[in-house]
Design a protein around this motif. Structure first.
Motif, short mmCIF file in Angstrom:
data_model
loop_
_atom_site.label_atom_id
_atom_site.label_comp_id
_atom_site.label_asym_id
_atom_site.label_seq_id
_atom_site.Cartn_x
_atom_site.Cartn_y
_atom_site.Cartn_z
N VAL A 65 0.87 -1.18 0.00
CA VAL A 65 0.00 0.00 0.00
C VAL A 65 0.90 1.22 0.00
O VAL A 65 1.89 1.28 0.73
N THR A 66 0.58 2.18 -0.86
CA THR A 66 1.36 3.40 -1.01
C THR A 66 0.46 4.60 -0.72
O THR A 66 -0.62 4.70 -1.30
N ILE A 67 0.91 5.47 0.16
CA ILE A 67 0.21 6.70 0.48
C ILE A 67 0.99 7.84 -0.17
O ILE A 67 2.20 7.97 0.06
N VAL A 68 0.34 8.68 -0.97
CA VAL A 68 1.00 9.76 -1.69
C VAL A 68 0.43 11.10 -1.24
O VAL A 68 -0.77 11.35 -1.39
N GLY A 69 1.28 11.95 -0.67
CA GLY A 69 0.86 13.27 -0.21
C GLY A 69 0.52 14.19 -1.37
O GLY A 69 1.07 14.06 -2.46
N ARG A 70 -0.38 15.15 -1.10
CA ARG A 70 -0.81 16.09 -2.14
C ARG A 70 -0.36 17.52 -1.88
O ARG A 70 -0.91 18.46 -2.42
N GLY A 71 0.63 17.70 -1.01
CA GLY A 71 1.18 19.03 -0.79
C GLY A 71 0.53 19.82 0.33
O GLY A 71 0.89 20.97 0.55
N VAL A 72 -0.43 19.22 1.02
CA VAL A 72 -1.05 19.85 2.19
C VAL A 72 -1.08 18.81 3.31
O VAL A 72 -1.17 17.61 3.05
N PRO A 73 -1.00 19.24 4.56
CA PRO A 73 -1.00 18.27 5.66
C PRO A 73 -2.29 17.44 5.68
O PRO A 73 -3.38 17.97 5.48
N ALA A 74 -2.15 16.16 5.91
CA ALA A 74 -3.28 15.24 6.00
C ALA A 74 -2.88 14.06 6.87
O ALA A 74 -1.70 13.80 7.08
N ASN A 75 -3.87 13.36 7.38
CA ASN A 75 -3.65 12.18 8.22
C ASN A 75 -4.21 10.95 7.53
O ASN A 75 -5.19 11.03 6.79
N TYR A 76 -3.59 9.81 7.83
CA TYR A 76 -4.05 8.54 7.29
C TYR A 76 -4.00 7.46 8.35
O TYR A 76 -3.23 7.55 9.32
N GLU A 77 -4.85 6.48 8.19
CA GLU A 77 -4.83 5.28 9.02
C GLU A 77 -5.21 4.13 8.10
O GLU A 77 -6.22 4.18 7.41
N ASN B 71 -9.27 -1.50 6.22
CA ASN B 71 -9.83 -0.16 6.33
C ASN B 71 -8.78 0.87 5.95
O ASN B 71 -7.61 0.71 6.25
N VAL B 72 -9.23 1.93 5.30
CA VAL B 72 -8.39 3.09 5.01
C VAL B 72 -9.17 4.32 5.43
O VAL B 72 -10.33 4.49 5.02
N ARG B 73 -8.58 5.15 6.27
CA ARG B 73 -9.22 6.40 6.70
C ARG B 73 -8.27 7.54 6.38
O ARG B 73 -7.12 7.54 6.79
N LEU B 74 -8.76 8.53 5.63
CA LEU B 74 -7.98 9.69 5.23
C LEU B 74 -8.73 10.95 5.61
O LEU B 74 -9.93 11.05 5.36
N VAL B 75 -8.04 11.91 6.22
CA VAL B 75 -8.65 13.20 6.53
C VAL B 75 -7.65 14.31 6.21
O VAL B 75 -6.45 14.14 6.35
N ASP B 76 -8.17 15.46 5.76
CA ASP B 76 -7.30 16.59 5.49
C ASP B 76 -6.99 17.35 6.77
O ASP B 76 -7.40 16.93 7.87
N TRP B 77 -6.27 18.46 6.68
CA TRP B 77 -5.83 19.20 7.85
C TRP B 77 -6.99 19.75 8.68
O TRP B 77 -6.83 20.07 9.84
N ASN B 78 -8.18 19.85 8.09
CA ASN B 78 -9.36 20.32 8.82
C ASN B 78 -10.21 19.18 9.35
O ASN B 78 -11.27 19.42 9.92
N GLY B 79 -9.78 17.95 9.14
CA GLY B 79 -10.54 16.78 9.59
C GLY B 79 -11.62 16.34 8.62
O GLY B 79 -12.44 15.49 8.94
N VAL B 80 -11.64 16.91 7.41
CA VAL B 80 -12.62 16.53 6.40
C VAL B 80 -12.15 15.23 5.75
O VAL B 80 -11.03 15.16 5.24
N VAL C 144 -4.18 6.86 -2.32
CA VAL C 144 -3.81 5.54 -1.81
C VAL C 144 -3.82 4.55 -2.97
O VAL C 144 -4.77 4.50 -3.74
N HIS C 145 -2.73 3.79 -3.07
CA HIS C 145 -2.62 2.73 -4.08
C HIS C 145 -2.39 1.42 -3.34
O HIS C 145 -1.50 1.32 -2.50
N VAL C 146 -3.18 0.41 -3.67
CA VAL C 146 -3.04 -0.92 -3.07
C VAL C 146 -2.74 -1.91 -4.19
O VAL C 146 -3.46 -1.96 -5.18
#
Length: 101
Positions: A11-23, A68-77, A88-90
């Motif tokens: 699994v590969t997580i790729v950032g988009r240039g803004v802070p974000a969280n992943y699980e 499960n994959v959970r992704l949220v941006d810097w505002n929690g959206v 995300v690439h699996v």
């Protein structure tokens, strides 16, 4: 030490240039590759990896299936409502032999 044969999926997580969280959670086991979890501020347990990403890539090898994959941006959206969450690439049954990392 686990081998690619014991954790054949990627699994590969790729950032988009803004802070974000992943699980990401799997029903097997997971480990980070191509990085140091302490330097990347990534928490990895036997079945779950979570952290933050802004730019760059985080890669993990795992056994079993993606649970499960959970992704949220810097505002929690969460994804897909936010266009700023990481991509995300699996890939199942892949080898990283020959990669730089």
């Amino acid at each position: 030490m686990p081998t690619e044969d014991s954790r054949p999926n990627l699994v590969t997580i790729v950032g988009r240039g803004v802070p974000a969280n992943y699980e990401i959670s799997v029903d097997g086991t997971i480990e980070m590759i191509d990085g140091n979890p302490l330097e990347e501020a990534t928490v990895v347990s036997s079945q779950t990896a979570e952290g933050a990403i802004e730019t760059g890539v985080r890669r993990f090898r795992f056994s079993g299936q993606m649970a499960n994959v959970r992704l949220v941006d810097w505002n929690g959206v969460p994804a897909p409502e936010s266009p700023h969450t990481p991509r995300v690439h699996v890939d199942y049954g892949v080898s990283t032999r020959g990669d730089d990392g």
